[in-house]
Design a protein around this motif. Structure first.
Motif, PDB file in Angstrom:
ATOM      1  N   ASP A 451       0.842  -1.193   0.000  1.00  0.00           N
ATOM      2  CA  ASP A 451       0.000   0.000   0.000  1.00  0.00           C
ATOM      3  C   ASP A 451       0.881   1.249   0.000  1.00  0.00           C
ATOM      4  O   ASP A 451       1.751   1.396   0.870  1.00  0.00           O
ATOM      5  N   PRO A 452       0.687   2.159  -0.939  1.00  0.00           N
ATOM      6  CA  PRO A 452       1.519   3.376  -0.990  1.00  0.00           C
ATOM      7  C   PRO A 452       1.441   4.215   0.281  1.00  0.00           C
ATOM      8  O   PRO A 452       2.361   4.998   0.561  1.00  0.00           O
ATOM      9  N   ASP A 453       0.351   4.079   1.048  1.00  0.00           N
ATOM     10  CA  ASP A 453       0.184   4.873   2.269  1.00  0.00           C
ATOM     11  C   ASP A 453       0.847   4.227   3.486  1.00  0.00           C
ATOM     12  O   ASP A 453       0.814   4.798   4.580  1.00  0.00           O
ATOM     13  N   THR A 458       5.439   7.552   1.690  1.00  0.00           N
ATOM     14  CA  THR A 458       6.340   7.680   0.550  1.00  0.00           C
ATOM     15  C   THR A 458       6.217   6.426  -0.304  1.00  0.00           C
ATOM     16  O   THR A 458       6.183   5.316   0.212  1.00  0.00           O
ATOM     17  N   HIS A 459       6.140   6.603  -1.617  1.00  0.00           N
ATOM     18  CA  HIS A 459       5.975   5.431  -2.475  1.00  0.00           C
ATOM     19  C   HIS A 459       6.838   5.549  -3.721  1.00  0.00           C
ATOM     20  O   HIS A 459       7.242   6.636  -4.134  1.00  0.00           O
ATOM     21  N   ALA A 461       6.853   3.975  -7.703  1.00  0.00           N
ATOM     22  CA  ALA A 461       6.114   3.232  -8.731  1.00  0.00           C
ATOM     23  C   ALA A 461       4.813   2.647  -8.181  1.00  0.00           C
ATOM     24  O   ALA A 461       4.434   1.520  -8.513  1.00  0.00           O
ATOM     25  N   GLY A 462       4.150   3.399  -7.303  1.00  0.00           N
ATOM     26  CA  GLY A 462       2.877   2.953  -6.768  1.00  0.00           C
ATOM     27  C   GLY A 462       2.964   1.976  -5.628  1.00  0.00           C
ATOM     28  O   GLY A 462       1.932   1.518  -5.123  1.00  0.00           O
ATOM     29  N   MET A 463       4.156   1.642  -5.185  1.00  0.00           N
ATOM     30  CA  MET A 463       4.356   0.715  -4.064  1.00  0.00           C
ATOM     31  C   MET A 463       4.963   1.466  -2.883  1.00  0.00           C
ATOM     32  O   MET A 463       5.771   2.382  -3.064  1.00  0.00           O
ATOM     33  N   GLY A 464       4.575   1.070  -1.682  1.00  0.00           N
ATOM     34  CA  GLY A 464       5.103   1.713  -0.490  1.00  0.00           C
ATOM     35  C   GLY A 464       6.617   1.587  -0.402  1.00  0.00           C
ATOM     36  O   GLY A 464       7.197   0.573  -0.793  1.00  0.00           O
TER      37      GLY A 464
END
Length: 508
Positions: A451-453, A458-459, A461-464
């Motif tokens: 989850d990016p959140d 901070t993420h 390419a869309g990944m945490g």
């Protein structure tokens, strides 16, 4: 001589100190315990993890510390058995290699090295924050504390701390222990002062309840996994006692006793401080609440003044001392692990270099310091909350390599489990349950950190960022394994042990 030329001999005869060039019998039980406590760094851990843990599990802080202690204790029983059978400062690397083969040994060793090197950067970062906070308090100039927010000043100061810790580490365990007595004693005394003062000044924030010790009151398994990951990190470091087993007096027994005593003593400290902080400040997201986003990564920064009054500066000094002590003692583990990996042929021969005067793995120590500083500098400029994100990534690394070691214990001793009830429990049931628990936390953390959140938000390419750092490091280890396999085939052609050869321990 490369030890991989005779794996049978290695299996039955533990490598002596002269084989690696280390100095035997440097420290005794008390010093080993002090170094173990300093590596865990309870003051630093409380300051940096109490907030994130409270955010995840609320007032159930005592429960999560106890639950987090259980798998660590179960795994510790397996560590003790492996240490008795194969006392080697490579610990996870050596034991997993003997149980599952060289490739698994490499990945286990890689996970252990990664965790230690990441935490070195984290320790240096917290030390920087408290250094400038201490200066601001000492000179009555709050703006000095803001210098820690400047990334360039922060990284430069981190480098200075790392250089100092490296210099002390290279000089040997005896020199390090002298520093540790003072730093560990200071942080424990001040933590006790903080605890009693918080109890004495506790107001209506939260009324103490025995329910805080009930893990079943935690809302979800995801929340428990986050709390467990942080709790496991909080206890991590006791195994440094085992990496010193070739340099302690009566190495096998002393190292095992020191590791166990260290873990229990630290649990008591965590329970006291977590309850005291909760009854004083509560777990809210505003004001002094432990989950306040503005102070979540450093609860002592907000609680020191209200709890300790004019003596608040001592808490900053104690946490700074805690970080400095742990920064230096934590270097013991990766340096000696890399020495062992080089000695057995998994790393280049350069890692076996011993300082001619101090008898320490100087080259490995310097390499660990350089990589840690570079990692910290990168994370400081990428992450919006570098300390919280690295702690969460560390939890993944710790669960991975402790879990692999636990399973290695069960497999290595599998033929002796029916010899006695003691064998069944300490070599089979206990490490197996501990390994399964750590595996569950690892898997849940991997899923949640996608989850990016997650963490600081901070993420990449869309990944945490926590997922990218934690899983990315393990993938990087697998990539390096391919290169290492091609460069050092003699080690990677060795085979795992298929039987337990120490008859005296088998009958014990």
């Amino acid at each position: 001589m490369n030890s991989t030329t005779n794996t049978s001999k290695l299996s039955t005869e533990p490598v002596t100190k002269t084989g690696k060039g280390l100095t035997a019998g440097q420290i005794g039980l008390f010093t080993a315990i002090v170094i173990g406590v300093s590596t865990i760094a309870p003051s630093y851990v409380v300051a940096s993890t109490l907030g994130p843990t409270a955010e995840a599990v609320g007032t159930h802080l005592p429960a999560i510390f106890i639950v987090g202690f259980i798998p660590m204790f179960l795994v510790a029983l397996g560590y003790r058995e492996l240490n008795r059978a194969m006392p080697d400062n490579g610990t996870t690397f050596t034991w997993v290699w003997r149980a599952f083969g060289p490739r698994a040994g490499w990945m286990g060793g890689w996970g252990m090295l990664a965790a230690n090197i990441i935490v070195l950067s984290n320790l240096a970062g917290v030390a920087v924050d408290f250094f400038y906070l201490f200066l601001g308090q000492a000179f009555g100039r709050p703006e000095l504390a803001d210098l820690a927010t400047n990334p360039w000043i922060n990284v430069a100061t981190c480098l200075v701390f790392m250089l100092g810790a490296t210099w002390i580490s290279v000089r040997g365990l005896h020199a390090a222990s002298i520093v540790q007595y003072l730093l560990v004693g200071l942080q424990v005394l001040v933590l006790l002062w903080f605890t009693f003062a918080a109890f004495a000044k506790a107001g209506p924030a939260v009324e103490f309840s025995a329910e805080w010790f009930n893990p079943m009151g935690i809302d979800s398994f995801s929340a428990m996994a986050v709390g467990l990951s942080l709790s496991i990190f909080a206890f991590w470091g006791w195994d440094v006692c085992l990496t010193m087993n070739e340099e302690t007096k009566n190495g096998e027994r002393t190292a095992g006793v020191a590791a166990g005593f260290t873990a229990v003593a630290v649990l008591a400290i965590y329970l006291l401080t977590s309850v005291a902080a909760t009854v004083f400040a509560g777990v809210g997201t505003e004001g002094l609440g432990l989950a306040n986003p503005e102070t979540i990564g450093n609860v002592f920064a907000s609680l020191a003044g209200p709890v300790m009054g004019p003596a608040a500066i001592l808490l900053s000094l104690a946490t700074l001392a805690s970080c400095a002590a742990s920064l230096q003692s934590t270097m013991i583990s990766p340096a000696r692990s890399m020495l062992s990996m080089g000695h057995h042929g998994a790393l280049p021969p350069a890692f076996t270099r011993i300082h001619p005067k101090f008898g320490t793995p100087a080259f490995s120590t310097i390499v660990a310091a350089v990589i840690s500083t570079a990692f910290y500098a990168l994370m400081r400029f990428v992450s919006t909350n570098v300390l919280n994100d690295t702690i969460l990534a560390l939890g993944m690394m710790i669960c991975f390599y402790y879990g692999v070691t636990a399973f290695a214990c069960v497999w290595y001793f599998r033929r002796t489990l029916r010899a006695s009830l003691r064998n069944l429990i300490t070599r089979g049931i206990a490490p197996l349950l501990g390994g399964i628990a750590l595996l569950a936390v690892f898997v849940q953390t991997v899923i949640d950190s996608l989850d990016p959140d997650y963490g600081s938000g901070t993420h990449v390419a869309g990944m945490g960022l926590v997922f990218v750092v934690g899983v990315g490091i393990l993938i990087l280890g697998a990539v390096f394994l391919i290169g290492a396999r091609n460069r050092r085939p003699r080690f990677y052609d060795t085979r795992p042990e298929t039987r337990y050869v120490r008859q005296d321990l088998e009958q014990g």
